[in-house]
Enzyme design. Structure first.
Site, PDB file in Angstrom:
ATOM      1  CG  ASP A 165      14.711  60.563  26.365  1.00 53.44           C
ATOM      2  OD1 ASP A 165      14.403  60.462  27.566  1.00 53.44           O
ATOM      3  OD2 ASP A 165      15.890  60.656  25.976  1.00 53.44           O
ATOM      4  CD  GLU A 217      13.046  58.001  37.127  1.00 50.80           C
ATOM      5  OE1 GLU A 217      13.669  57.857  36.080  1.00 50.80           O
ATOM      6  OE2 GLU A 217      13.572  58.438  38.163  1.00 50.80           O
ATOM      7  N   GLY A 224      17.663  57.630  28.435  1.00 51.51           N
ATOM      8  CA  GLY A 224      17.613  57.942  27.012  1.00 51.51           C
ATOM      9  C   GLY A 224      18.299  56.828  26.234  1.00 51.51           C
ATOM     10  CG  MET A 272      21.049  62.598  33.939  1.00 56.95           C
ATOM     11  SD  MET A 272      20.024  64.080  33.898  1.00 56.95           S
ATOM     12  CE  MET A 272      21.146  65.303  34.540  1.00 56.95           C
ATOM     13  CD  GLU A 273      19.566  60.007  38.154  1.00 58.17           C
ATOM     14  OE1 GLU A 273      19.270  59.075  37.363  1.00 58.17           O
ATOM     15  OE2 GLU A 273      19.202  61.182  37.980  1.00 58.17           O
TER      16      GLU A 273
HETATM   17  N1  ADE Z   1      17.062  60.143  31.471  1.00 63.97           N
HETATM   18  C1  ADE Z   1      16.055  59.942  30.601  1.00 63.97           C
HETATM   19  N2  ADE Z   1      16.329  60.487  29.398  1.00 63.97           N
HETATM   20  C2  ADE Z   1      17.554  61.039  29.515  1.00 63.97           C
HETATM   21  C3  ADE Z   1      18.378  61.762  28.623  1.00 63.97           C
HETATM   22  N3  ADE Z   1      17.988  62.020  27.387  1.00 63.97           N
HETATM   23  N4  ADE Z   1      19.577  62.209  29.090  1.00 63.97           N
HETATM   24  C4  ADE Z   1      19.958  61.966  30.349  1.00 63.97           C
HETATM   25  N5  ADE Z   1      19.210  61.292  31.238  1.00 63.97           N
HETATM   26  C5  ADE Z   1      18.023  60.827  30.827  1.00 63.97           C
END
Ligand code: ADE
Length: 249
Positions: free
Chosen positions: A214, A13, A79, A190-191
């Site tokens: 995604d 990243e 995501g 997630m951060e």
């Molecule tokens: N980072 C990238 N895709 C993610 C997802 N689907 N859930 C949580 N963090 C992500």
């Protein structure tokens, strides 16, 4: 001169920013590698947090306390949750919320006690990232153009939590619960909210930009690694180089 941190969760990243650093110096601290150097006339520290809120908070605290950084920028992937937020699009954070925080009924759902439910990003850094984003979007999607439309920039709320959201059911539930309370989250990762909280506590400006890797559904893991390496990494490179050129000296 103000020291700027560029933070990502995973090496891919970060693009090739470490290779671009002038006078690079690698420092090991708290189980992580930090790279100090210069780029476009700015003093930088590059760091990888690893995945999750605790890792991101710990890395942010180290950047501030040990390396004296005075502004933090996060670049990585997320995501897509919001309507029309497609793989390859870019989401610029205006606010963050922790979607797995729940101290109700003592505090409001999703509220970190002592903070607002939605933590704001720094307006001026975010405005510079928004200009810089166009340089990243101009790269296109390197063969990942599922939608056959050019990638778009979205701005708004990002939800963070210690969960990779990887089923359509989980992503719909998350989106609906947040929407029902008036929180229209564009993306999940997630951060970011953890970095936002640490920056708020230290009174330091923070901004974040994420490429959608995604749709947080049952195919969230498919092509993830390939996408991060071939699309998100070069994107981060282009955006961060353009951003650093915009920063005041
Ligand atoms: N980072 C990238 N895709 C993610 C997802 N689907 N859930 C949580 N963090 C992500």
């Amino acid at each position: 001169m103000t020291v700027t941190a560029i933070l990502s969760a995973l090496p891919q990243e970060q693009g090739s920013l470490v290779q671009a650093l002038q006078n690079p110096e690698r420092i090991e601290h708290a189980g992580r590698s930090f790279w100090r150097g210069q780029l476009h006339g700015q003093l930088l520290v590059l760091a990888l947090s690893g995945i999750g809120k605790v890792a991101a908070a710990s890395t942010s605290a180290s950047l501030i306390e040990r390396f004296g950084v005075q502004r933090l920028v996060f670049t990585g992937v997320a995501g897509g949750l919001g309507a029309g937020v497609q793989v390859g699009d870019v989401v610029l954070a205006r606010e963050f919320l922790q979607h797995d925080m729940d101290a109700s009924p003592l505090f409001a759902r999703w509220q970190v006690p002592g903070h607002a439910v939605r933590m704001a990003c720094d307006e001026s850094l975010t405005a510079m990232l928004s200009i810089a984003a166009s340089h990243g979007l101009a790269l296109g999607n390197a063969g990942f153009d599922h939608e056959k439309t050019p990638p778009r920039l979205h701005q708004g709320l990002i939800a963070s939590g210690d969960r990779f959201v990887s089923t359509a059911a989980a992503s719909q539930q998350l989106r609906q619960e947040l929407l029902a309370a008036g929180h229209d989250a564009l993306a999940v990762e997630m951060e970011g909210a953890a970095v936002a909280q640490v920056c708020h506590e230290h009174g330091l400006p923070f901004a974040a930009i994420r490429t959608i890797s995604d749709r947080a559904d049952d195919s969230a893991h498919v092509d993830f690694t390939h996408f991060v390496r071939h699309v998100a990494g070069p994107r981060a490179d282009a955006i961060v180089h353009a951003f650093l050129r915009l920063l005041p000296k």
